[in-house]
Design a protein around this motif. Structure first.
Motif, PDB file in Angstrom:
ATOM      1  N   VAL A  71      24.893 -19.645  -5.081  1.00 20.29           N
ATOM      2  CA  VAL A  71      25.859 -19.145  -4.560  1.00 20.29           C
ATOM      3  C   VAL A  71      27.401 -19.561  -5.177  1.00 20.29           C
ATOM      4  N   ILE A  72      27.505 -21.005  -5.977  1.00 15.88           N
ATOM      5  CA  ILE A  72      28.394 -21.427  -6.515  1.00 15.88           C
ATOM      6  C   ILE A  72      28.906 -19.739  -7.161  1.00 15.88           C
ATOM      7  N   GLY A  73      28.137 -19.174  -8.371  1.00 18.72           N
ATOM      8  CA  GLY A  73      28.923 -18.124  -9.240  1.00 18.72           C
ATOM      9  C   GLY A  73      29.729 -17.090  -7.741  1.00 18.72           C
ATOM     10  N   ARG A  74      29.134 -16.772  -6.717  1.00 18.07           N
ATOM     11  CA  ARG A  74      29.878 -15.791  -5.987  1.00 18.07           C
ATOM     12  C   ARG A  74      30.786 -17.175  -5.006  1.00 18.07           C
ATOM     13  N   ILE A  75      31.510 -17.928  -5.296  1.00 14.67           N
ATOM     14  CA  ILE A  75      33.172 -18.251  -4.775  1.00 14.67           C
ATOM     15  C   ILE A  75      33.388 -17.681  -5.206  1.00 14.67           C
ATOM     16  N   SER A  76      33.620 -17.667  -6.796  1.00 12.98           N
ATOM     17  CA  SER A  76      35.154 -16.512  -7.094  1.00 12.98           C
ATOM     18  C   SER A  76      35.410 -15.550  -7.024  1.00 12.98           C
ATOM     19  N   VAL A  77      34.870 -14.855  -6.495  1.00  6.63           N
ATOM     20  CA  VAL A  77      34.778 -13.661  -5.008  1.00  6.63           C
ATOM     21  C   VAL A  77      35.635 -14.049  -4.449  1.00  6.63           C
ATOM     22  N   VAL A  78      35.443 -15.371  -3.909  1.00  5.62           N
ATOM     23  CA  VAL A  78      35.812 -15.471  -2.296  1.00  5.62           C
ATOM     24  C   VAL A  78      37.386 -15.976  -2.577  1.00  5.62           C
ATOM     25  N   ALA A  79      37.259 -16.850  -4.017  1.00  6.48           N
ATOM     26  CA  ALA A  79      38.765 -17.104  -4.793  1.00  6.48           C
ATOM     27  C   ALA A  79      39.385 -15.842  -4.426  1.00  6.48           C
ATOM     28  N   GLU A  80      39.010 -14.868  -5.746  1.00  9.93           N
ATOM     29  CA  GLU A  80      39.723 -13.273  -5.868  1.00  9.93           C
ATOM     30  C   GLU A  80      40.829 -13.511  -4.176  1.00  9.93           C
ATOM     31  N   ARG A  81      39.300 -13.278  -3.187  1.00  7.58           N
ATOM     32  CA  ARG A  81      40.474 -12.470  -2.616  1.00  7.58           C
ATOM     33  C   ARG A  81      41.094 -13.253  -1.566  1.00  7.58           C
ATOM     34  N   LEU A  82      41.126 -13.650  -1.516  1.00  5.21           N
ATOM     35  CA  LEU A  82      41.613 -15.111  -1.398  1.00  5.21           C
ATOM     36  C   LEU A  82      43.551 -14.845  -1.728  1.00  5.21           C
ATOM     37  N   GLN A  83      43.289 -14.604  -3.155  1.00  5.88           N
ATOM     38  CA  GLN A  83      44.319 -14.821  -4.242  1.00  5.88           C
ATOM     39  C   GLN A  83      45.456 -13.186  -3.275  1.00  5.88           C
ATOM     40  N   GLU A  84      44.368 -11.713  -3.120  1.00  6.13           N
ATOM     41  CA  GLU A  84      44.574 -10.875  -2.245  1.00  6.13           C
ATOM     42  C   GLU A  84      45.830 -11.020  -1.043  1.00  6.13           C
ATOM     43  N   ILE A  85      44.821 -11.609  -0.105  1.00  5.68           N
ATOM     44  CA  ILE A  85      45.820 -11.829   0.341  1.00  5.68           C
ATOM     45  C   ILE A  85      46.998 -12.504   0.370  1.00  5.68           C
ATOM     46  N   THR A  86      47.159 -13.258  -0.085  1.00  2.00           N
ATOM     47  CA  THR A  86      48.445 -14.099  -0.627  1.00  2.00           C
ATOM     48  C   THR A  86      49.439 -13.600  -1.123  1.00  2.00           C
ATOM     49  N   ALA A  87      49.073 -12.262  -1.510  1.00  2.00           N
ATOM     50  CA  ALA A  87      49.835 -11.529  -2.441  1.00  2.00           C
ATOM     51  C   ALA A  87      50.313 -10.289  -0.863  1.00  2.00           C
ATOM     52  N   TYR A  88      50.127 -10.289   0.312  1.00  2.02           N
ATOM     53  CA  TYR A  88      50.001  -9.210   1.317  1.00  2.02           C
ATOM     54  C   TYR A  88      51.075 -10.527   2.248  1.00  2.02           C
ATOM     55  N   ILE A  89      50.879 -11.690   2.349  1.00  2.00           N
ATOM     56  CA  ILE A  89      51.285 -12.801   3.428  1.00  2.00           C
ATOM     57  C   ILE A  89      51.901 -14.100   2.653  1.00  2.00           C
ATOM     58  N   ASP A  90      53.194 -14.307   2.941  1.00  2.00           N
ATOM     59  CA  ASP A  90      53.890 -15.583   2.411  1.00  2.00           C
ATOM     60  C   ASP A  90      52.784 -16.684   2.945  1.00  2.00           C
ATOM     61  N   LEU A  91      51.928 -16.814   1.730  1.00  2.00           N
ATOM     62  CA  LEU A  91      51.481 -17.694   2.081  1.00  2.00           C
ATOM     63  C   LEU A  91      51.466 -18.994   1.149  1.00  2.00           C
ATOM     64  N   ALA A  92      51.465 -20.435   0.758  1.00  2.00           N
ATOM     65  CA  ALA A  92      51.358 -21.521   0.433  1.00  2.00           C
ATOM     66  C   ALA A  92      50.313 -21.846  -0.036  1.00  2.00           C
ATOM     67  N   PRO A  93      50.255 -21.794  -1.964  1.00  2.00           N
ATOM     68  CA  PRO A  93      48.929 -21.410  -2.551  1.00  2.00           C
ATOM     69  C   PRO A  93      48.030 -22.766  -2.200  1.00  2.00           C
ATOM     70  N   VAL A  94      48.863 -23.374  -1.547  1.00  2.00           N
ATOM     71  CA  VAL A  94      48.332 -25.516  -1.446  1.00  2.00           C
ATOM     72  C   VAL A  94      47.252 -24.793  -0.184  1.00  2.00           C
ATOM     73  N   TYR A  95      47.537 -23.670   0.520  1.00  2.00           N
ATOM     74  CA  TYR A  95      47.379 -24.144   1.447  1.00  2.00           C
ATOM     75  C   TYR A  95      44.864 -23.264   1.210  1.00  2.00           C
ATOM     76  N   ILE A  96      45.597 -22.356   0.384  1.00  2.00           N
ATOM     77  CA  ILE A  96      44.804 -22.016   0.005  1.00  2.00           C
ATOM     78  C   ILE A  96      43.634 -22.346  -0.862  1.00  2.00           C
ATOM     79  N   GLU A  97      44.478 -23.359  -2.109  1.00  2.00           N
ATOM     80  CA  GLU A  97      43.388 -24.447  -2.924  1.00  2.00           C
ATOM     81  C   GLU A  97      43.259 -25.645  -1.943  1.00  2.00           C
ATOM     82  N   MET A  98      43.811 -25.934  -0.358  1.00  2.00           N
ATOM     83  CA  MET A  98      42.725 -26.680   0.005  1.00  2.00           C
ATOM     84  C   MET A  98      41.068 -26.124   1.335  1.00  2.00           C
TER      85      MET A  98
END
Length: 128
Positions: A43-70
């Motif tokens: 499961v931990i190996g799959r978390i990188s996929v979630v992190a990549e998708r969250l990076q894509e979401i932040t590219a579309y909307i103006d969201l502070a990286p702090v919130y993604i980290e949180m």
């Protein structure tokens, strides 16, 4: 590992642990813990996929990286707490499992408080 492999691994581990239920029950607990660790690390190996998708979401909307980290920290807290409390519960220590879950809930709450405060500040500025 895909879901079929994980499911088969879980069922095989459970059936193997059941075999030890009558005699040496601690072996069953060790088997369950080992199988759970294998599944947890997959499961931990799959978390990188979630992190990549969250990076894509932040590219579309103006969201502070702090919130993604949180969000990723909250996800990690919930995974670790669920895993460890399930192991404690399987071993027969429900009280410890409940304490782990309470601590995890408080940790997520404390981690999310800055978001709540910034939201309240935004509402205050909007109304003023």
């Amino acid at each position: 590992m895909d879901i079929v492999q994980i499911a088969l691994l879980g069922v095989a581990g459970t059936l193997l642990a059941i075999q030890f239920k009558g005699g040496k029950t601690e072996y069953g607990i060790y088997i369950c813990a080992g199988i759970s660790l294998l599944i947890f690390f997959s499961v931990i190996g799959r978390i990188s996929v979630v992190a990549e998708r969250l990076q894509e979401i932040t590219a579309y909307i103006d969201l502070a990286p702090v919130y993604i980290e949180m969000l990723l920290k909250m996800l990690g807290i919930t995974f670790v707490a669920e895993f460890s409390s399930a192991l404690c519960r399987d071993a027969g220590y429900q009280t410890i499992a409940q304490q782990i879950e309470v601590f995890a809930k408080l940790a997520v709450l404390v981690l999310g408080l800055p978001v709540v405060f910034s939201l309240l500040e935004m509402i205050k500025d909007f109304l003023a």
